[in-house]
Design a protein around this motif. Structure first.
Motif, PDB file in Angstrom:
ATOM      1  N   ALA A   1     103.147  51.858  73.475  1.00  0.00           N
ATOM      2  CA  ALA A   1     102.031  52.583  72.869  1.00  0.00           C
ATOM      3  C   ALA A   1     102.221  52.657  71.359  1.00  0.00           C
ATOM      4  O   ALA A   1     103.284  52.285  70.835  1.00  0.00           O
TER       5      ALA A   1
ATOM      6  N   TRP B   1      97.194  58.889  70.066  1.00  0.00           N
ATOM      7  CA  TRP B   1      98.068  58.181  71.010  1.00  0.00           C
ATOM      8  C   TRP B   1      97.256  57.013  71.581  1.00  0.00           C
ATOM      9  O   TRP B   1      96.209  57.219  72.208  1.00  0.00           O
TER      10      TRP B   1
ATOM     11  N   ARG C   1     110.644  51.464  76.978  1.00  0.00           N
ATOM     12  CA  ARG C   1     109.421  50.973  76.369  1.00  0.00           C
ATOM     13  C   ARG C   1     109.539  51.035  74.853  1.00  0.00           C
ATOM     14  O   ARG C   1     110.397  51.732  74.324  1.00  0.00           O
TER      15      ARG C   1
ATOM     16  N   GLN D   1     104.787  62.058  76.084  1.00  0.00           N
ATOM     17  CA  GLN D   1     104.036  60.797  76.189  1.00  0.00           C
ATOM     18  C   GLN D   1     104.974  59.607  76.001  1.00  0.00           C
ATOM     19  O   GLN D   1     104.860  58.587  76.670  1.00  0.00           O
TER      20      GLN D   1
ATOM     21  N   GLN E   1      97.450  53.610  73.900  1.00  0.00           N
ATOM     22  CA  GLN E   1      98.212  52.841  74.884  1.00  0.00           C
ATOM     23  C   GLN E   1      98.045  51.350  74.593  1.00  0.00           C
ATOM     24  O   GLN E   1      96.918  50.869  74.485  1.00  0.00           O
TER      25      GLN E   1
ATOM     26  N   GLY F   1      94.365  57.492  74.106  1.00  0.00           N
ATOM     27  CA  GLY F   1      94.779  58.626  74.940  1.00  0.00           C
ATOM     28  C   GLY F   1      94.537  59.920  74.185  1.00  0.00           C
ATOM     29  O   GLY F   1      93.556  60.025  73.444  1.00  0.00           O
TER      30      GLY F   1
END
Ligand code: AVI
Length: 329
Positions: free
Chosen positions: A196, A324, A163, A84, A326, A310
């Protein structure tokens, strides 16, 4: 106030300007707590050097299941979580304590670019970051001393980072009030834009399990709670008789939280910063709330803060959950 963290560290562990919580806050907040009814103080003041060490001991206690449950979840699902997160990520950890959990993630990640642990306890953070750096010499480690519940003084995202992913383990979000938790998540969403948040939360469960976790047989949690008074004596020109107070922890089911208090064993007077206060027998200083969550309740909160939930990973007994989330694009 912007200060520069003064620590001796290896080359890759760079010093950063950090929003160090002003030392005066403890005095002001303690005086305000003692003057108010009910008397309530933020749990962030538990974590001086001694308190941080006691918390590390709590995490090893047989009754304190959250740390073990979360470590087991991270170990079991590290590859999936790393999938992820993706390659070349920057990881920002909120409330990085002893940094044990992050190792499980780092070991599974594909070329993490930088690791930024934030914590209110400067000495503890510096020591942990130094130890982590030794194990990951190629990783850039940038510790930031900050009260992340007040502000997120994050550096610019690392150059080359695909990210930015936040990691907020330990159910520390449960030590915030629901309004504070929402405000924190909104702020984190802005800081992690396009990335995230991996959030660990303790789940609502049998109250007897919760009671045992906060009333351990060895009395470490009691010592952790009472250290707040010792800290006040050391730092605030206070004269708390620590033996005149007793640790009290119980599950408040309607509010889905464990409450910790320091209860006065007798009628007594004490002084803090030159001011005098009276405690009646049985009167308490409320020192911590530890909110417990349902899967649905946490997802609802996350959506309110702008995250898109998520996958979530939980253990078969439903003790703990890793979510998780986002962040907004
Ligand atoms: C840090 N925090 C999530 C712990 C908790 O369970 O609320 C602090 C703690 N208080 C007593 N034991 C552990």
């Amino acid at each position: 106030m912007l200060t520069r963290q003064q620590t001796h560290r290896p080359a890759a562990l760079v010093s950063v300007p950090a929003n160090r919580p002003p030392a005066g806050d403890f005095a002001a907040d303690m005086l305000a707590a003692l003057a108010a009814r009910p008397r309530c103080l933020s749990p962030k003041y538990f974590y001086d050097e001694k308190g941080s060490a006691l918390f590390d001991q709590i995490c090893q206690l047989p009754e304190y299941y959250p740390t073990r449950a979360e470590l087991a979840l991270l170990a079991a699902h590290a590859a999936e979580i790393a999938g992820q997160i993706g390659p070349d990520a920057e990881i920002v950890e909120f409330g990085a304590g002893s940094l044990r959990k992050i190792r499980l993630l780092l070991d599974a990640l594909d070329h993490p670019v930088r690791y930024v642990p934030l914590d209110i306890s400067g000495a503890h953070l510096a020591a942990s970051a130094k130890a982590l750096q030794r194990g990951y010499p190629g990783l850039s480690v940038l510790p930031v001393v900050a009260d992340y519940t007040a502000a997120l003084p994050l550096p610019q995202k690392a150059g080359g980072a695909a990210r930015r992913v936040g990691f907020f383990p330990g159910s520390t979000i449960g030590n915030l009030s629901p309004a504070e938790a929402l405000a924190f998540l909104k702020q984190a969403g802005r800081a992690l834009r396009g990335g995230a948040l991996l959030l660990g939360v303790d789940l609502v469960k049998d109250p007897s399990v919760l009671h045992a976790a906060y009333n351990d047989a060895q009395g470490v949690t009691a010592a952790f709670n009472l250290n707040l008074l010792g800290r006040a004596n050391r730092e605030l020109d206070a004269d708390f008789d620590v033996s005149g107070f007793v640790h009290s922890a119980f599950y408040n089911a309607p509010l889905q939280r464990v409450e910790m208090h320091l209860m006065s064993r007798r009628a007594q007077r004490l002084r803090v910063c030159g001011q005098s206060f009276a405690f009646a027998e049985g009167e308490t200083l409320h020192t911590e709330n530890s909110y417990k969550f349902t899967m649905g309740g946490l997802r609802e909160l996350a959506v309110k803060a702008g995250f898109e939930p998520g996958p979530a990973w939980t253990d078969p007994q439903g003790q703990f959950c890793l979510h998780w989330l986002q962040a907004p694009a």
